[in-house]
Design an enzyme around this catalytic site. Structure first.
Site, mmCIF file in Angstrom:
data_model
loop_
_atom_site.group_PDB
_atom_site.id
_atom_site.type_symbol
_atom_site.label_atom_id
_atom_site.label_comp_id
_atom_site.label_asym_id
_atom_site.label_seq_id
_atom_site.Cartn_x
_atom_site.Cartn_y
_atom_site.Cartn_z
ATOM 1 N N ARG A 19 0.834 -1.217 0.000
ATOM 2 C CA ARG A 19 0.000 0.000 0.000
ATOM 3 C C ARG A 19 0.871 1.271 0.000
ATOM 4 O O ARG A 19 0.560 2.251 0.674
ATOM 5 C CB ARG A 19 -0.918 0.037 1.231
ATOM 6 N N SER A 32 -10.511 -0.500 3.581
ATOM 7 C CA SER A 32 -9.659 -0.659 4.771
ATOM 8 C C SER A 32 -9.204 0.703 5.267
ATOM 9 O O SER A 32 -8.590 1.462 4.513
ATOM 10 C CB SER A 32 -8.411 -1.476 4.431
ATOM 11 N N GLU A 56 -4.600 3.770 6.441
ATOM 12 C CA GLU A 56 -4.404 3.630 5.006
ATOM 13 C C GLU A 56 -5.079 4.788 4.271
ATOM 14 O O GLU A 56 -4.628 5.234 3.229
ATOM 15 C CB GLU A 56 -5.011 2.295 4.554
HETATM 16 N N1 EPU Z 1 -10.192 -11.136 10.499
HETATM 17 C C1 EPU Z 1 -10.652 -11.119 11.797
HETATM 18 N N2 EPU Z 1 -11.905 -10.634 12.023
HETATM 19 C C2 EPU Z 1 -12.704 -10.203 11.021
HETATM 20 C C3 EPU Z 1 -12.238 -10.213 9.697
HETATM 21 C C4 EPU Z 1 -10.962 -10.695 9.459
HETATM 22 O O1 EPU Z 1 -9.986 -11.526 12.735
HETATM 23 O O2 EPU Z 1 -13.820 -9.779 11.326
HETATM 24 C C5 EPU Z 1 -8.821 -11.662 10.263
HETATM 25 C C6 EPU Z 1 -8.858 -13.135 9.876
HETATM 26 O O3 EPU Z 1 -7.766 -13.787 10.465
HETATM 27 C C7 EPU Z 1 -8.639 -13.113 8.376
HETATM 28 C C8 EPU Z 1 -7.711 -11.922 8.271
HETATM 29 O O4 EPU Z 1 -8.201 -10.970 9.220
HETATM 30 O O5 EPU Z 1 -8.061 -14.277 7.926
HETATM 31 C C9 EPU Z 1 -7.630 -11.315 6.900
HETATM 32 O O6 EPU Z 1 -8.925 -10.842 6.540
HETATM 33 P P1 EPU Z 1 -9.290 -10.544 5.011
HETATM 34 O O7 EPU Z 1 -8.943 -11.692 4.155
HETATM 35 O O8 EPU Z 1 -10.685 -10.035 4.969
HETATM 36 O O9 EPU Z 1 -8.283 -9.411 4.576
HETATM 37 P P2 EPU Z 1 -7.633 -8.174 5.329
HETATM 38 O O10 EPU Z 1 -6.202 -8.464 5.575
HETATM 39 O O11 EPU Z 1 -8.449 -7.760 6.482
HETATM 40 C C10 EPU Z 1 -6.764 -7.104 3.115
HETATM 41 C C11 EPU Z 1 -6.843 -5.782 2.412
HETATM 42 C C12 EPU Z 1 -8.180 -5.608 1.723
HETATM 43 C C13 EPU Z 1 -8.357 -6.752 0.735
HETATM 44 C C14 EPU Z 1 -8.284 -8.072 1.505
HETATM 45 C C15 EPU Z 1 -8.394 -9.289 0.621
HETATM 46 C C16 EPU Z 1 -5.380 -4.309 3.678
HETATM 47 C C17 EPU Z 1 -5.294 -3.132 4.588
HETATM 48 N N3 EPU Z 1 -6.610 -4.694 3.349
HETATM 49 O O12 EPU Z 1 -7.718 -7.063 4.169
HETATM 50 O O13 EPU Z 1 -8.134 -4.389 1.004
HETATM 51 O O14 EPU Z 1 -9.590 -6.653 0.044
HETATM 52 O O15 EPU Z 1 -7.009 -8.152 2.203
HETATM 53 O O16 EPU Z 1 -7.196 -9.543 -0.016
HETATM 54 O O17 EPU Z 1 -4.361 -4.839 3.269
HETATM 55 C C18 EPU Z 1 -8.676 -2.067 1.001
HETATM 56 O O18 EPU Z 1 -7.466 -1.850 0.895
HETATM 57 O O19 EPU Z 1 -9.514 -1.137 1.058
HETATM 58 C C19 EPU Z 1 -9.132 -3.454 1.126
HETATM 59 C C20 EPU Z 1 -10.418 -3.757 1.347
#
Ligand code: EPU
Length: 337
Positions: free
Chosen positions: A164, A238, A333
């Site tokens: 990012r 995010s 972010e």
């Molecule tokens: N999780 C929790 N609680 C929740 C949701 C998620 O504990 O309510 C934990 C779980 O362990 C899960 C992990 O968070 O496995 C990762 O969650 P998720 O796959 O939804 O992805 P993220 O890391 O939270 C990132 C990006 C998103 C992108 C997703 C999918 C960042 C800051 N965000 O989120 O990007 O869509 O991966 O690849 O890196 C954005 O940048 O606006 C965005 C939505």
């Protein structure tokens, strides 16, 4: 050039925050852009560039000239047997460009389906999702320096992409208006379906078939199920980045929180901010007309008419509680204006 004064930005930011700009103008071609930049230079007026308005939180009146980027156009820059380089003008909508490529059976950005925002914003924060990042398909971009009015070309190395991150997020490169972005799309793409949720949707909904269209549709389905639709509920995706901590710190935390998810990365261990925020009790938190999303706590939401300053304050409280509990400093972010 048509300048509007004290213009409400409500319709131009996905957080749906009602703040005004002292001056506002729309640019639809490069001629208009140069005209606006010259005007700003002469008036010594600060400018801010807006694309899809999907990564900003307005917390006060914008006392500057807001330039809404509507530079449009898509052309093939180069074509070989294996790839096609496409140059997209920066005011094009990101998701529409993804679908354009999917329909032409050109692979590389299908995992980035439904990310809100414009082409021009994509390299600034090296957008990423479901195992893909913009930098993986990036060839070059052209940008105009808003003070010297000189046009420059940047390749991937010069952009210094990170998680990012790129040079355009840092002070010395903030004065660039990105005009076009060229991406390399593959004619015989390797499908990127490592992400567990994608595999599951492909299996359940598409009989385990693989095509760019199926992957794009699967990503759209996953995003719709987890993330609030900015058309309905104000948000900017995010709000925080996933923090990276030193291995020793992660080990210490794992002893205290054995169920903590973590992923090794180049410079340490990445811990999902969503998990940290959830552990601090914020998931689904609502204070009147704003709060923390109930399915993805990484996303802060404006339910109706919230003030950006209130959402900023909520983000500060979240940062403080995560810091106190885990000794991890969350980084925003979203850009605060
Ligand atoms: N999780 C929790 N609680 C929740 C949701 C998620 O504990 O309510 C934990 C779980 O362990 C899960 C992990 O968070 O496995 C990762 O969650 P998720 O796959 O939804 O992805 P993220 O890391 O939270 C990132 C990006 C998103 C992108 C997703 C999918 C960042 C800051 N965000 O989120 O990007 O869509 O991966 O690849 O890196 C954005 O940048 O606006 C965005 C939505």
């Amino acid at each position: 050039m048509n300048i509007q004064y004290n213009k409400s930005l409500l319709a131009y930011n996905t957080f749906h925050i009602d703040e005004t700009a002292s001056e506002f103008t729309i640019v639809k071609d490069e001629h208009q852009l140069f005209e606006v930049l010259r005007y700003a230079h002469e008036q010594q007026q600060e400018i801010k560039i807006m694309g899809g308005g999907s990564n900003i939180l307005l917390t006060q009146k914008a006392d500057c000239l807001i330039v809404l980027n509507q530079l449009k156009g898509i052309v093939t820059a180069e074509e070989t047997d294996t790839f096609t380089d496409i140059q997209f003008m920066s005011g094009e909508n990101w998701h529409q460009c993804v679908r354009y490529c999917v329909e032409k059976n050109l692979g590389g950005i299908e995992n980035l389906s439904l990310i809100p925002g414009s082409i021009g914003a994509a390299p600034i924060q090296n957008i990423g999702a479901y195992g893909a990042e913009l930098k993986d398909v990036f060839v070059s971009l052209t940008a105009i320096h808003t003070k010297t009015l000189q046009k420059h070309q940047f390749n991937g190395t010069q952009c210094a992409f990170g998680y990012r991150d790129s040079i355009f997020k840092h002070a010395e490169h903030r004065h660039y208006f990105i005009v076009s972005v060229t991406l390399r799309l593959q004619k015989k793409p390797a499908f990127n379906t490592d992400y567990g949720d994608i595999q599951q949707v492909l299996k359940e909904d598409f009989n385990d078939q693989r095509s760019l269209q199926h992957i794009s549709d699967a990503v759209i389905k996953i995003r719709r199920s987890k993330l609030p639709d900015p058309e309905v509920t104000g948000n900017a995706g995010s709000f925080f980045k996933n923090p990276v901590v030193a291995e020793a710190h992660a080990r210490q935390l794992r002893q205290l929180f054995s169920e903590m998810p973590s992923y090794p990365v180049d410079n340490g261990v990445k811990i999902p901010a969503a998990w940290l925020i959830e552990q601090c009790g914020w998931k689904g938190y609502q204070a009147g007309n704003f709060g923390v999303h109930s399915r993805q706590p990484l996303v802060l939401v404006n339910y109706a008419d919230a003030k950006g300053a209130d959402i900023l304050e909520l983000s500060n409280k979240i940062i403080t509680s995560v810091q106190q509990r885990f000794n991890i400093l969350l980084e925003r972010e979203v850009n605060i204006w």
